[in-house]
Write an enzyme that holds these catalytic residues in place. Structure first.
Site, PDB file in Angstrom:
ATOM      1  N   SER A  96      -1.047  -0.236  -0.218  1.00  0.00           N
ATOM      2  CA  SER A  96      -0.967   0.795   0.819  1.00  0.00           C
ATOM      3  C   SER A  96       0.462   1.252   1.074  1.00  0.00           C
ATOM      4  CB  SER A  96      -1.626   0.262   2.088  1.00  0.00           C
ATOM      5  OG  SER A  96      -1.681   1.264   3.059  1.00  0.00           O
ATOM      6  N   ASP A 234       1.012   7.897   2.836  1.00  0.00           N
ATOM      7  CA  ASP A 234       1.498   6.579   2.410  1.00  0.00           C
ATOM      8  C   ASP A 234       1.184   6.410   0.918  1.00  0.00           C
ATOM      9  OD1 ASP A 234      -1.254   6.195   2.604  1.00  0.00           O
ATOM     10  OD2 ASP A 234      -1.071   4.140   3.311  1.00  0.00           O
ATOM     11  N   ASP A 236      -1.031   5.013  -0.905  1.00  0.00           N
ATOM     12  CA  ASP A 236      -2.375   5.182  -1.453  1.00  0.00           C
ATOM     13  C   ASP A 236      -3.149   6.316  -0.793  1.00  0.00           C
ATOM     14  OD1 ASP A 236      -2.555   3.676   0.915  1.00  0.00           O
ATOM     15  OD2 ASP A 236      -4.522   2.921   0.336  1.00  0.00           O
ATOM     16  N   ASP A 238      -4.366   6.928   2.287  1.00  0.00           N
ATOM     17  CA  ASP A 238      -5.372   6.863   3.354  1.00  0.00           C
ATOM     18  C   ASP A 238      -4.749   7.138   4.720  1.00  0.00           C
ATOM     19  OD1 ASP A 238      -4.074   4.453   3.522  1.00  0.00           O
ATOM     20  OD2 ASP A 238      -5.873   3.213   3.498  1.00  0.00           O
TER      21      ASP A 238
HETATM   22 MG    MG Z   1      -2.766   3.048   2.978  1.00  0.00          MG
END
Ligand code: MG
Length: 453
Positions: A96, A234, A236, A238
């Site tokens: 993340s 960020d 990844d 999400d």
């Molecule tokens: Mg994330």
């Protein structure tokens, strides 16, 4: 062996806590537990991604699961495509927003929800017992690459209809959104300037976590170009963060509350979910538009997603930019949130600054205090015993996640981080003075107990 799974699956320093051996075991364990025949695997841009992917896929194949490899796509795309491809399970290799030396494995079921604590405990047991169901040699699974990232871009394109050519600066931070986010905004007719849009697993441009500090350069760019807004993700994808038209970082809590207000206004009310950490401005705005915050969950997007599903809520999110839109799927989705926010601005005829202005500005302060992983939970439970006395308060104490004490002029939350060796303090006050007073008492108390834990 310590606990492997945290609130976001397995996460740790590569080749220390998270090795290829462990990735292989996670593959074996999930295929064993879910009796999975069909799996989907994706990753963010981290340098360790391919190595861990190979190991994970070996484990899955050995247990008889066929694997579709999606390459580098955001976490919400992986969750969405796990359902779209009718797979039993999806894996995202990502840490993340953590620094580049970390990586992780997040597991999703076919309904776009990430694995619950219960399923993760079952996986942990299988790994501890080495009780993997290996396939007969004739039943070993196959892996193939599948280029379906465009199906996620299509989802984003369908989510909005924009008339105005919005001038947007997109900052992917060299992470998993580097291609899909600019592509989708372009396709919607926006005038896009993409920065940090080259995939680079060292994250050379900025920290992977979007914060006011890590996005100063984006803020300057928005201002210099006279853009309508800046959008950042960020590692990844999400999480999403916004910069307004004046080049000012938009406070996470107020952005969340403003979007709560918009959603409830549009839907004529409804249920909303957030976490114990979010500002009380979320309740203020929900109530103003005939809605209700039905649950404040533990911190961690899985708890928000589960509660949204359980309550049939219309929207929910965490004040770190993780917004869940259950109309589409149950995974927090940064690029989708950006597209939907643009639609909201256009429908309301407002600039981002105007859109946020309606939300009251309480003062939120956050601080992290370092504390070893093995000591952090013990320290927090020690603090629980003395917290009420220390504040001389008869306020309401909640232990849904960490300890949250409601005071006359604000509240205080002390919790151990689910993923890092930290104790996190969140304080909110009606005024800055109130917040600072609560924070200084709180940090003194935590520091005393970290030393003594
Ligand atoms: Mg994330």
């Amino acid at each position: 062996m310590g606990k492997l799974f945290g609130s976001s699956g397995v996460r740790g320093l590569v080749n220390s806590a998270l090795t290829p051996q462990l990735a292989c075991k996670v593959g074996l364990a999930v295929a064993t537990h879910a009796k999975a025949k069909k799996a989907v695997v994706a990753r963010d841009t981290r340098v360790s991604g391919l190595m861990l992917e190979d190991a994970l896929v070996a484990g899955l194949n050995a247990a008889g699961a066929d694997v579709s490899l999606l390459g580098v796509v955001p976490t919400p795309a992986l969750a969405y495509l796990t359902r779209g491809l009718r797979a039993d399970v999806g894996f995202m290799l990502t840490a993340s927003h953590n620094p580049p030396e970390y990586n992780g494995i997040k597991v999703f079921s076919g309904d776009t929800l990430s694995y619950t604590e219960q399923s993760q405990t079952a996986l942990e047991q299988i790994i501890t017992d080495n009780s993997f169901a290996l396939a007969d040699w004739r039943g070993i699974g196959k892996a193939r690459s599948l280029n379906v990232g465009y199906a996620y871009v299509e989802l984003l394109k369908q989510a909005a209809k924009l008339r105005k050519p919005w001038r947007v600066v997109v900052d992917a931070g060299c992470g998993a959104t580097f291609h899909v986010a600019p592509a989708a905004l372009n396709a919607l007719g926006c005038k896009v300037t993409a920065v940090n849009a080259q995939p680079d697993g060292y994250f050379p441009a900025r920290k992977s976590e979007p914060t006011a500090e890590s996005l100063t350069s984006l803020a300057e760019t928005v201002k210099a170009l006279g853009a309508d807004l800046g959008v950042a993700f960020d590692g990844d994808g999400d999480r999403v963060a916004f910069i307004d038209e004046e080049g000012v970082f938009v406070d996470f809590d107020r952005a969340l509350a403003a979007y709560v207000a918009y959603t409830l206004k549009k839907r004529g009310g409804g249920k909303v979910v957030t976490t114990v950490e979010a500002s009380m401005c979320v309740e203020t705005m929900a109530e103003r538009y005939g809605g209700k915050v039905v649950e404040r969950t533990k911190v961690g997007d899985i708890y928000v997603s589960e509660a949204i599903k359980r309550h049939g809520a219309v929207f929910g999110g965490e004040p770190c930019g993780a917004w869940v839109h259950p109309r589409f799927h149950y995974c927090p989705d940064g690029p989708l949130s950006a597209v939907l926010l643009l639609q909201a601005l256009e429908n309301e005829g407002k600039s981002l600054r105007e859109f946020i202005a309606e939300v009251p500005q309480y003062m939120t302060l956050r601080e992290n205090i370092k504390c070893k992983n093995e000591l952090k939970y013990k320290a927090v439970s020690k603090i629980e015993k003395t917290l009420t006395t220390a504040f001389g308060s008869s306020g309401k104490l909640s232990t849904v996640d960490g300890i949250r004490l409601a005071l006359k002029n604000g509240w205080l939350l002390i919790r151990a981080s689910g993923t890092e060796p930290l104790i996190r303090l969140t304080v909110e006050g009606e005024s800055l003075k109130a917040a600072q007073d609560i924070m200084s008492k709180g940090t003194a108390l935590v520091k005393a107990n970290v030393g003594a834990a």
